[in-house]
Design a protein around this motif. Structure first.
Motif, PDB file in Angstrom:
ATOM      1  N   ALA A   1       0.678  -1.284  -0.171  1.00 30.25           N
ATOM      2  CA  ALA A   1       0.054  -0.137   0.034  1.00 30.25           C
ATOM      3  C   ALA A   1       0.809   1.267  -0.034  1.00 30.25           C
ATOM      4  N   ALA A   2       2.078   1.226   0.623  1.00 31.23           N
ATOM      5  CA  ALA A   2       2.915   2.286   0.577  1.00 31.23           C
ATOM      6  C   ALA A   2       3.653   2.626  -0.632  1.00 31.23           C
ATOM      7  N   SER A   3       3.641   1.459  -1.469  1.00 31.05           N
ATOM      8  CA  SER A   3       4.571   1.599  -2.447  1.00 31.05           C
ATOM      9  C   SER A   3       3.748   2.294  -3.753  1.00 31.05           C
ATOM     10  N   ALA A   4       4.354   2.782  -4.732  1.00 34.34           N
ATOM     11  CA  ALA A   4       3.383   3.452  -5.733  1.00 34.34           C
ATOM     12  C   ALA A   4       2.639   2.272  -6.801  1.00 34.34           C
ATOM     13  N   LEU A   5       3.058   1.135  -6.435  1.00 32.69           N
ATOM     14  CA  LEU A   5       2.327   0.014  -7.419  1.00 32.69           C
ATOM     15  C   LEU A   5       0.965   0.064  -7.584  1.00 32.69           C
ATOM     16  N   LEU A   6       0.285   0.264  -6.425  1.00 30.36           N
ATOM     17  CA  LEU A   6      -1.237   0.060  -6.534  1.00 30.36           C
ATOM     18  C   LEU A   6      -2.085   1.103  -6.623  1.00 30.36           C
TER      19      LEU A   6
END
Length: 367
Positions: A155-160
């Protein structure tokens, strides 16, 4: 509501680092779950149980610690200088009654959830901890489980992309009519005694809650919807009606660019699908979960991570929570994974959710 803290870097193992020197604790409450915690501590090598108190079992010995005689009076434990932490594994009604004197006696306290049955009691506990210079931990095992560390990292990454909506369905084991959880004076009810686990775990991903509403379709079932300040909508359903052999907990979170599913009350599997390159997903997840399985399919990536030993993971999460508390007890600048203020926030949401069920209204959370 306090701003959501940044997530600490997840560990790469179910086993947290042992504390040194070993921690000396006492456990108040030796029922079924208290016994489970005693077994978890027995296996660690760095957590020593010095005493156990439970008036209903006084004079007997815990199976895990046959050298100890269970005492009826927990107050006697407060006078033992070597005891650093009192683990309170009693029904919620007794939280403040035990925690406040323990803190005043110079002990830190590790509480089963919820922190208390009211915000007034919660604040009494927090004030006692502040004045005594001691620490309060709450046994929120989900946030010490690598499955939720994994979801928080994704969730903290930019992926989703941003979280849009999620649903938690908890089809739990049936409880007998005389079980203490059905006595709201003792337990606070389903949302306060049980729902706080999930309000805390999912709230660390969704952010601060803004409004809650819901209904109680059956005596043993509740459903609430929470609107979060960032725009996400969360739906929580709890029902205690099934044999233990078929109970099931399932969560699914939908982000702008994919979804993540969490299977199991103590998670046994995390899987999902992301509109992103496989290499980007692996860079985020594999350092935490070497067993990650990834399938690249037509531009989207499906992934799967298993956590096969549910009971070991459960024990480890309890131990990690206690070790986290011991670290702050010994070094007040240590930042706990689950703070006492986190526990107060989830209790505040649970109380507002219960009030919304009682009034049929849409309740705003205090800012």
């Amino acid at each position: 509501m306090q701003p959501v803290a940044e997530h600490p870097a997840p560990s790469t193992t179910l086993r947290p680092s042992p504390v040194s020197p070993s921690a000396c604790v006492a456990v108040v409450g030796a029922g079924g779950f208290g016994q489970f915690c005693l077994e978890a501590y027995r296996q660690t090598g760095d957590i020593s149980v010095a005493a156990v108190a439970d008036p209903s079992l006084a004079g007997s010995a815990p199976p895990t610690h046959p050298e100890l005689s269970i005492t009826a009076e927990w107050r006697k434990l407060l006078d033992v200088p070597s005891i650093e932490v009192i683990h309170v594994a009693t029904p919620p009604l007794l939280r403040a009654e035990i925690a406040v004197p323990a803190l005043k006696a110079g002990k830190s306290v590790f509480l089963e959830k919820p922190l208390a049955l009211s915000l007034r009691e919660a604040d009494e506990i927090l004030d006692a901890a502040r004045l005594a210079g001691r620490s309060v931990g709450v046994d929120y095992v989900l946030r010490h489980h690598p499955a939720f560390e994994l979801v928080a990292r994704l969730a903290a990454s930019a992926l989703l992309g941003p979280l849009r909506t999620f649903s938690l369905q908890n089809f739990a084991q049936v409880l007998p009519p005389d079980h203490w959880m059905w006595d709201t004076e003792q337990s606070g009810g389903i949302l306060v005694e049980h729902g706080v686990h999930f309000f805390d775990a999912y709230g660390q991903i969704a952010g601060a809650p803004e409004e809650v509403w819901g209904s109680a379709p059956r005596n043993e079932a509740v459903e609430v919807t929470v609107r979060y300040e960032g725009g996400a909508i969360g739906r929580y359903y709890h029902e205690f009606a099934w044999p233990r052999t078929v109970e099931r907990t399932h969560g699914i979170l939908f982000f702008e660019h994919g979804y993540v599913e969490i299977d199991g009350w103590i998670p046994e599997r995390v899987h999902g699908r992301v509109d992103a390159p496989a290499a980007a997903l692996e860079a985020v997840v594999r350092p935490l979960c070497p067993s990650l399985e990834v399938v690249d399919d037509s531009g989207a990536v499906s992934f799967d991570v298993r956590f096969p030993d549910r009971e070991a993971a459960y024990r480890s999460a309890i131990v990690e929570g206690l070790r986290d508390l011991v670290a702050q007890h010994r070094e007040p600048s240590h930042r706990m994974v689950v703070s006492a203020h986190d526990a107060r926030d989830s209790l505040s949401l649970a109380l507002e959710a219960r009030r919304a069920l009682e009034t049929g209204g849409r309740n705003r959370l205090p800012s």
